[in-house]
Design a protein around this motif. Sequence first.
Motif, PDB file in Angstrom:
ATOM      1  N   THR A   1       0.839  -1.200   0.000  1.00 22.91           N
ATOM      2  CA  THR A   1       0.000   0.000   0.000  1.00 22.91           C
ATOM      3  C   THR A   1       0.873   1.249   0.000  1.00 22.91           C
ATOM      4  OG1 THR A   1      -1.747  -1.167   1.165  1.00 22.91           O
ATOM      5  CG2 THR A   1      -1.831   1.223   1.221  1.00 22.91           C
ATOM      6  N   LYS A   2       1.913   1.237   0.821  1.00 23.04           N
ATOM      7  CA  LYS A   2       2.839   2.376   0.849  1.00 23.04           C
ATOM      8  C   LYS A   2       3.581   2.495  -0.473  1.00 23.04           C
ATOM      9  CE  LYS A   2       3.770   2.303   5.797  1.00 23.04           C
ATOM     10  NZ  LYS A   2       4.771   2.051   6.837  1.00 23.04           N
ATOM     11  N   ARG A   3       4.015   1.353  -1.016  1.00 22.42           N
ATOM     12  CA  ARG A   3       4.763   1.375  -2.275  1.00 22.42           C
ATOM     13  C   ARG A   3       3.889   1.830  -3.434  1.00 22.42           C
ATOM     14  NH1 ARG A   3       6.432  -4.151  -2.680  1.00 22.42           N
ATOM     15  NH2 ARG A   3       7.253  -3.690  -4.726  1.00 22.42           N
ATOM     16  N   ILE A   4       2.610   1.473  -3.422  1.00 21.32           N
ATOM     17  CA  ILE A   4       1.697   1.907  -4.489  1.00 21.32           C
ATOM     18  C   ILE A   4       1.601   3.428  -4.494  1.00 21.32           C
ATOM     19  CG2 ILE A   4      -0.731   1.954  -5.192  1.00 21.32           C
ATOM     20  CD1 ILE A   4      -0.862  -1.002  -4.267  1.00 21.32           C
ATOM     21  N   THR A   5       1.433   4.005  -3.299  1.00 19.63           N
ATOM     22  CA  THR A   5       1.353   5.465  -3.198  1.00 19.63           C
ATOM     23  C   THR A   5       2.627   6.111  -3.723  1.00 19.63           C
ATOM     24  OG1 THR A   5      -0.055   5.216  -1.256  1.00 19.63           O
ATOM     25  CG2 THR A   5       0.945   7.367  -1.595  1.00 19.63           C
ATOM     26  N   LYS A   6       3.772   5.557  -3.352  1.00 19.61           N
ATOM     27  CA  LYS A   6       5.048   6.106  -3.817  1.00 19.61           C
ATOM     28  C   LYS A   6       5.187   5.974  -5.331  1.00 19.61           C
ATOM     29  CE  LYS A   6       7.686   5.458   0.420  1.00 19.61           C
ATOM     30  NZ  LYS A   6       8.832   4.777   1.037  1.00 19.61           N
ATOM     31  N   TRP A   7       4.804   4.816  -5.878  1.00 17.61           N
ATOM     32  CA  TRP A   7       4.885   4.617  -7.325  1.00 17.61           C
ATOM     33  C   TRP A   7       3.976   5.589  -8.062  1.00 17.61           C
ATOM     34  CZ3 TRP A   7       7.627   2.358 -11.048  1.00 17.61           C
ATOM     35  CH2 TRP A   7       8.579   1.408 -10.682  1.00 17.61           C
ATOM     36  N   LEU A   8       2.742   5.764  -7.574  1.00 12.84           N
ATOM     37  CA  LEU A   8       1.814   6.670  -8.249  1.00 12.84           C
ATOM     38  C   LEU A   8       2.327   8.103  -8.213  1.00 12.84           C
ATOM     39  CD1 LEU A   8      -1.608   5.192  -7.110  1.00 12.84           C
ATOM     40  CD2 LEU A   8      -0.520   4.994  -9.352  1.00 12.84           C
ATOM     41  N   ASN A   9       2.889   8.520  -7.086  1.00 14.72           N
ATOM     42  CA  ASN A   9       3.494   9.856  -7.009  1.00 14.72           C
ATOM     43  C   ASN A   9       4.674   9.968  -7.968  1.00 14.72           C
ATOM     44  OD1 ASN A   9       1.676  10.707  -5.095  1.00 14.72           O
ATOM     45  ND2 ASN A   9       3.003  10.206  -3.368  1.00 14.72           N
TER      46      ASN A   9
ATOM     47  N   ILE B   1       5.128   8.269 -10.778  1.00 14.74           N
ATOM     48  CA  ILE B   1       4.610   8.322 -12.154  1.00 14.74           C
ATOM     49  C   ILE B   1       4.061   9.711 -12.452  1.00 14.74           C
ATOM     50  CG2 ILE B   1       2.805   7.465 -13.696  1.00 14.74           C
ATOM     51  CD1 ILE B   1       3.097   4.741 -12.241  1.00 14.74           C
ATOM     52  N   ASP B   2       3.286  10.263 -11.512  1.00 10.93           N
ATOM     53  CA  ASP B   2       2.680  11.582 -11.716  1.00 10.93           C
ATOM     54  C   ASP B   2       3.713  12.698 -11.783  1.00 10.93           C
ATOM     55  OD1 ASP B   2       0.205  10.412 -11.819  1.00 10.93           O
ATOM     56  OD2 ASP B   2      -0.278  10.844  -9.725  1.00 10.93           O
ATOM     57  N   SER B   3       4.854  12.510 -11.112  1.00 16.15           N
ATOM     58  CA  SER B   3       5.887  13.552 -11.120  1.00 16.15           C
ATOM     59  C   SER B   3       6.856  13.373 -12.293  1.00 16.15           C
ATOM     60  CB  SER B   3       6.658  13.538  -9.803  1.00 16.15           C
ATOM     61  OG  SER B   3       7.446  12.362  -9.725  1.00 16.15           O
ATOM     62  N   LYS B   4       6.441  12.626 -13.282  1.00 14.29           N
ATOM     63  CA  LYS B   4       7.243  12.402 -14.493  1.00 14.29           C
ATOM     64  C   LYS B   4       8.545  11.650 -14.199  1.00 14.29           C
ATOM     65  CE  LYS B   4       4.348  14.899 -16.888  1.00 14.29           C
ATOM     66  NZ  LYS B   4       3.069  14.270 -16.959  1.00 14.29           N
ATOM     67  N   GLY B   5       8.499  10.753 -13.223  1.00 19.16           N
ATOM     68  CA  GLY B   5       9.681   9.965 -12.887  1.00 19.16           C
ATOM     69  C   GLY B   5      10.082   8.996 -13.975  1.00 19.16           C
ATOM     70  N   LEU B   6       9.129   8.634 -14.836  1.00 18.66           N
ATOM     71  CA  LEU B   6       9.425   7.705 -15.917  1.00 18.66           C
ATOM     72  C   LEU B   6       9.894   8.432 -17.181  1.00 18.66           C
ATOM     73  CD1 LEU B   6       6.426   5.269 -15.453  1.00 18.66           C
ATOM     74  CD2 LEU B   6       8.767   4.937 -14.714  1.00 18.66           C
ATOM     75  N   ALA B   7       9.954   9.747 -17.122  1.00 19.19           N
ATOM     76  CA  ALA B   7      10.358  10.537 -18.295  1.00 19.19           C
ATOM     77  C   ALA B   7      11.801  10.262 -18.702  1.00 19.19           C
ATOM     78  CB  ALA B   7      10.170  12.023 -18.014  1.00 19.19           C
ATOM     79  N   SER B   8      12.638   9.821 -17.751  1.00 15.88           N
ATOM     80  CA  SER B   8      14.040   9.557 -18.075  1.00 15.88           C
ATOM     81  C   SER B   8      14.182   8.431 -19.097  1.00 15.88           C
ATOM     82  CB  SER B   8      14.828   9.220 -16.812  1.00 15.88           C
ATOM     83  OG  SER B   8      14.372   7.993 -16.263  1.00 15.88           O
TER      84      SER B   8
END
Length: 115
Positions: free
Chosen positions: A41-49, A51-58
Amino acid sequence: AFDEDAAQNDFSALDYFGFYHPDGLTERDKDVEQRCRKKDTKRITKWLNFIDSKGLASLKKGRPNEELIRRVFKGIPPPIRTRVWPILLNVAAAKRSRVYEDMRKYAFASSSYIE
């Protein structure tokens, strides 16, 4: 013998990944399940944040950043894998270049398991 009806109606005998345990889960197993769910549950929240903060843009620049590498090694929580893996594998680009469609046709033509 495996009783499929009992397995479908007894959710208390299913583990976190949906595997059926005919004798039910032990107290130790239940504790492990609870810890896994809490951690995920904690990891899901971190992953969604992330993704939303363009962490996958790299990935678009060619090389993933260190944070992305670390997160993937720690594991992608099951509920968001279907959202993250297509981005990691750049499926959209493969679909545009018809690679996906060609591979799909090949799979249907060569596999006896796909109807």
